[in-house]
Design a protein around this motif. Sequence first.
Motif, PDB file in Angstrom:
ATOM      1  N   ALA A  68       0.799  -1.086  -0.028  1.00 36.57           N
ATOM      2  CA  ALA A  68       0.187   0.082  -0.011  1.00 36.57           C
ATOM      3  C   ALA A  68       0.871   1.211  -0.018  1.00 36.57           C
ATOM      4  O   ALA A  68       0.379   2.376  -0.544  1.00 36.57           O
ATOM      5  CB  ALA A  68      -0.925   0.021   1.165  1.00 36.57           C
ATOM      6  N   SER A  69       1.932   1.348   0.348  1.00 39.63           N
ATOM      7  CA  SER A  69       2.977   2.274   0.670  1.00 39.63           C
ATOM      8  C   SER A  69       3.995   2.509  -0.452  1.00 39.63           C
ATOM      9  O   SER A  69       4.604   3.348  -0.854  1.00 39.63           O
ATOM     10  CB  SER A  69       3.697   2.340   1.907  1.00 39.63           C
ATOM     11  OG  SER A  69       4.622   1.277   2.016  1.00 39.63           O
ATOM     12  N   ALA A  70       3.688   1.688  -1.486  1.00 39.35           N
ATOM     13  CA  ALA A  70       4.459   1.609  -2.931  1.00 39.35           C
ATOM     14  C   ALA A  70       3.938   2.776  -3.665  1.00 39.35           C
ATOM     15  O   ALA A  70       2.756   3.339  -3.540  1.00 39.35           O
ATOM     16  CB  ALA A  70       4.224   0.496  -3.591  1.00 39.35           C
ATOM     17  N   SER A  86      -6.269  -2.769   2.649  1.00 44.73           N
ATOM     18  CA  SER A  86      -7.247  -3.582   2.763  1.00 44.73           C
ATOM     19  C   SER A  86      -7.416  -4.544   1.643  1.00 44.73           C
ATOM     20  O   SER A  86      -7.808  -5.807   1.712  1.00 44.73           O
ATOM     21  CB  SER A  86      -8.711  -2.827   3.044  1.00 44.73           C
ATOM     22  OG  SER A  86      -8.730  -2.049   4.096  1.00 44.73           O
ATOM     23  N   ALA A  87      -7.320  -3.986   0.363  1.00 46.38           N
ATOM     24  CA  ALA A  87      -7.285  -4.968  -0.850  1.00 46.38           C
ATOM     25  C   ALA A  87      -6.434  -6.112  -0.790  1.00 46.38           C
ATOM     26  O   ALA A  87      -6.718  -7.202  -0.987  1.00 46.38           O
ATOM     27  CB  ALA A  87      -7.148  -4.125  -2.043  1.00 46.38           C
ATOM     28  N   VAL A  88      -5.143  -5.417  -0.439  1.00 47.11           N
ATOM     29  CA  VAL A  88      -3.979  -6.624  -0.172  1.00 47.11           C
ATOM     30  C   VAL A  88      -4.462  -7.671   1.017  1.00 47.11           C
ATOM     31  O   VAL A  88      -4.034  -8.717   0.791  1.00 47.11           O
ATOM     32  CB  VAL A  88      -2.550  -6.142  -0.049  1.00 47.11           C
ATOM     33  CG1 VAL A  88      -1.396  -7.076   0.230  1.00 47.11           C
ATOM     34  CG2 VAL A  88      -2.399  -5.077  -1.198  1.00 47.11           C
ATOM     35  N   VAL A  97      -7.209   5.950  -8.444  1.00 46.54           N
ATOM     36  CA  VAL A  97      -6.139   5.073  -7.669  1.00 46.54           C
ATOM     37  C   VAL A  97      -5.693   5.982  -6.191  1.00 46.54           C
ATOM     38  O   VAL A  97      -5.371   5.380  -5.539  1.00 46.54           O
ATOM     39  CB  VAL A  97      -4.958   5.040  -8.539  1.00 46.54           C
ATOM     40  CG1 VAL A  97      -3.710   4.204  -7.797  1.00 46.54           C
ATOM     41  CG2 VAL A  97      -5.338   4.007  -9.819  1.00 46.54           C
ATOM     42  N   ALA A  98      -5.286   7.098  -6.454  1.00 47.06           N
ATOM     43  CA  ALA A  98      -4.685   7.809  -5.363  1.00 47.06           C
ATOM     44  C   ALA A  98      -5.838   8.195  -4.242  1.00 47.06           C
ATOM     45  O   ALA A  98      -5.818   8.155  -3.150  1.00 47.06           O
ATOM     46  CB  ALA A  98      -4.292   9.123  -5.846  1.00 47.06           C
ATOM     47  N   ASN A  99      -7.112   8.268  -4.764  1.00 46.26           N
ATOM     48  CA  ASN A  99      -8.341   8.586  -3.867  1.00 46.26           C
ATOM     49  C   ASN A  99      -9.489   7.864  -4.384  1.00 46.26           C
ATOM     50  O   ASN A  99     -10.464   8.099  -5.233  1.00 46.26           O
ATOM     51  CB  ASN A  99      -8.801   9.876  -3.758  1.00 46.26           C
ATOM     52  CG  ASN A  99      -7.530  10.952  -3.668  1.00 46.26           C
ATOM     53  OD1 ASN A  99      -7.505  11.055  -2.148  1.00 46.26           O
ATOM     54  ND2 ASN A  99      -7.067  11.800  -4.353  1.00 46.26           N
ATOM     55  N   PRO A 100      -9.378   6.405  -4.107  1.00 41.44           N
ATOM     56  CA  PRO A 100     -10.519   5.425  -4.621  1.00 41.44           C
ATOM     57  C   PRO A 100     -11.878   6.000  -4.438  1.00 41.44           C
ATOM     58  O   PRO A 100     -12.884   5.754  -5.201  1.00 41.44           O
ATOM     59  CB  PRO A 100     -10.334   4.049  -3.880  1.00 41.44           C
ATOM     60  CG  PRO A 100      -8.731   4.319  -3.655  1.00 41.44           C
ATOM     61  CD  PRO A 100      -8.634   5.777  -3.275  1.00 41.44           C
ATOM     62  N   ASN A 101     -12.223   6.400  -3.113  1.00 41.63           N
ATOM     63  CA  ASN A 101     -13.494   7.057  -2.899  1.00 41.63           C
ATOM     64  C   ASN A 101     -13.543   7.907  -1.653  1.00 41.63           C
ATOM     65  O   ASN A 101     -12.432   8.094  -0.944  1.00 41.63           O
ATOM     66  CB  ASN A 101     -14.699   5.834  -2.653  1.00 41.63           C
ATOM     67  CG  ASN A 101     -13.887   4.856  -1.422  1.00 41.63           C
ATOM     68  OD1 ASN A 101     -13.906   5.215  -0.399  1.00 41.63           O
ATOM     69  ND2 ASN A 101     -13.771   3.491  -1.716  1.00 41.63           N
ATOM     70  N   ASN A 102     -14.577   8.346  -1.154  1.00 33.97           N
ATOM     71  CA  ASN A 102     -14.737   9.300  -0.214  1.00 33.97           C
ATOM     72  C   ASN A 102     -14.838   8.673   1.391  1.00 33.97           C
ATOM     73  O   ASN A 102     -14.928   9.182   2.209  1.00 33.97           O
ATOM     74  CB  ASN A 102     -15.807  10.297  -0.331  1.00 33.97           C
ATOM     75  CG  ASN A 102     -17.096   9.279  -0.230  1.00 33.97           C
ATOM     76  OD1 ASN A 102     -17.260   8.448  -0.765  1.00 33.97           O
ATOM     77  ND2 ASN A 102     -18.166  10.014   0.444  1.00 33.97           N
ATOM     78  N   THR A 138     -12.582   6.236   2.632  1.00 36.84           N
ATOM     79  CA  THR A 138     -11.211   5.748   3.234  1.00 36.84           C
ATOM     80  C   THR A 138     -10.206   6.434   2.525  1.00 36.84           C
ATOM     81  O   THR A 138     -10.200   6.898   1.160  1.00 36.84           O
ATOM     82  CB  THR A 138     -11.013   4.273   3.099  1.00 36.84           C
ATOM     83  OG1 THR A 138     -10.052   3.883   3.689  1.00 36.84           O
ATOM     84  CG2 THR A 138     -11.078   3.747   1.837  1.00 36.84           C
ATOM     85  N   SER A 139      -9.007   6.306   2.992  1.00 38.22           N
ATOM     86  CA  SER A 139      -7.803   6.885   2.293  1.00 38.22           C
ATOM     87  C   SER A 139      -7.293   6.014   1.374  1.00 38.22           C
ATOM     88  O   SER A 139      -7.452   4.745   1.426  1.00 38.22           O
ATOM     89  CB  SER A 139      -6.762   7.489   3.377  1.00 38.22           C
ATOM     90  OG  SER A 139      -6.152   6.152   4.085  1.00 38.22           O
ATOM     91  N   GLY A 140      -6.490   6.313   0.465  1.00 43.09           N
ATOM     92  CA  GLY A 140      -5.756   5.531  -0.738  1.00 43.09           C
ATOM     93  C   GLY A 140      -4.933   4.565   0.175  1.00 43.09           C
ATOM     94  O   GLY A 140      -5.189   3.362  -0.337  1.00 43.09           O
ATOM     95  N   PHE A 141      -3.984   4.722   1.190  1.00 40.38           N
ATOM     96  CA  PHE A 141      -3.387   3.658   2.025  1.00 40.38           C
ATOM     97  C   PHE A 141      -4.213   2.713   2.185  1.00 40.38           C
ATOM     98  O   PHE A 141      -3.981   1.613   2.157  1.00 40.38           O
ATOM     99  CB  PHE A 141      -2.558   4.492   2.957  1.00 40.38           C
ATOM    100  CG  PHE A 141      -1.623   3.490   3.503  1.00 40.38           C
ATOM    101  CD1 PHE A 141      -0.237   2.999   3.139  1.00 40.38           C
ATOM    102  CD2 PHE A 141      -1.938   2.864   4.790  1.00 40.38           C
ATOM    103  CE1 PHE A 141       0.365   2.207   3.928  1.00 40.38           C
ATOM    104  CE2 PHE A 141      -1.451   2.012   5.541  1.00 40.38           C
ATOM    105  CZ  PHE A 141      -0.149   1.573   5.019  1.00 40.38           C
TER     106      PHE A 141
END
Length: 354
Positions: A47-49, A76-78, A61-66, A68-71
């Motif tokens: 996530a920090s890559a 969570s996906a990983v 990609v940087a801001n997927p939705n309102n 949660t944060s991108g990180f």
Amino acid sequence: MTIPSTNMSSFIISGGQVLPNHLVDASTALRNSDLYAVINLLSSDVASANFSVPTPFDKAVANPNNLTSGFNFWQSAVVQMLLTGNAYIAITRDSNNVPTRLEMAPAAQVVVTLADRSADISYSVNWGDERGTINYPSANMLHFRLMTSGSNGLQYIGQSPLESIAAQVNIQDYANRLTLSTIKNAINPSTVIKVAEGALSLEEKEATRKAFESANMGDNAGRPLVLDQLYDVQNLAINADVAKFLTAGNWSKTEIAKAFGVPDSYLNGTGDQQSSLDQTKSLYANTLRRYVKPIESEMSAKFGVQVNINEAQAVDADNSLLIDQVQKLLSGTNPAITLEQAQAMLAKRGVING
């Protein structure tokens, strides 16, 4: 044809019946400290890559939705991919086919359908809210998979490393319970009082027990114990073989690290020499690339643009590996790179001002 959304078989087929198959439940897995450490390490580093995505795809990609944060979103996906072998992310696009919103769907709420003759895959997601169930074509679903294999549709579903270590995790769990029980009983050791003469009634046994407790508790605790020839007092001790097992539990930690491809010395911080540390970092970098590549490849395919994920910063947080590599490339009578190229490499990572 409907296929399971995870290959972590939450079910088995026996005698034509679908039966529950509890291997290592995801929520249970994260309560295991060693599994938590491995999954937290890998998911945080991915996530920090640095996600390099062309404009205008980079915004989603940087801001997927309102929510949660991108990180946190990519972590969570990983985590879901590591625990279940699959991660599902629904894509919302604008009129220009550019992604504007990404939302992760719980693997247990996804139904994967394989079209006739394997022409395509579609995804049905039960969001559990007022949206109800929504069907998504494969083009609008990021499906990250680990090590796909099998047949009858399962070749399109990933497998989690947890499948290979179910037995080890269960053994470790039982060992931990035994350790806790041993510690508890060691604090309050079981004592046996043998009376030499005759069979005692219940009242006589209770009187003997109370007399012994009175002699060893309160103000008498720690004082010498005086017994006549009728009594023999013994403390029960733990079996030596069981004690050896409890002290040799590190093998399970090694097996868990091996299943996820993480060097156990990197996880435990046991490396001490510089050469060992560099080798361990290199091995971990290779491991991280194995988990980054499925994400990178899937995003490139579904977005229609080249996506590159550079995890080097996660592995080499202090840039020591980069500096060492640059020094080696500059060494010798015929350096592999020029000084200007070396400065550009260092400036790109923020080691020096560009």
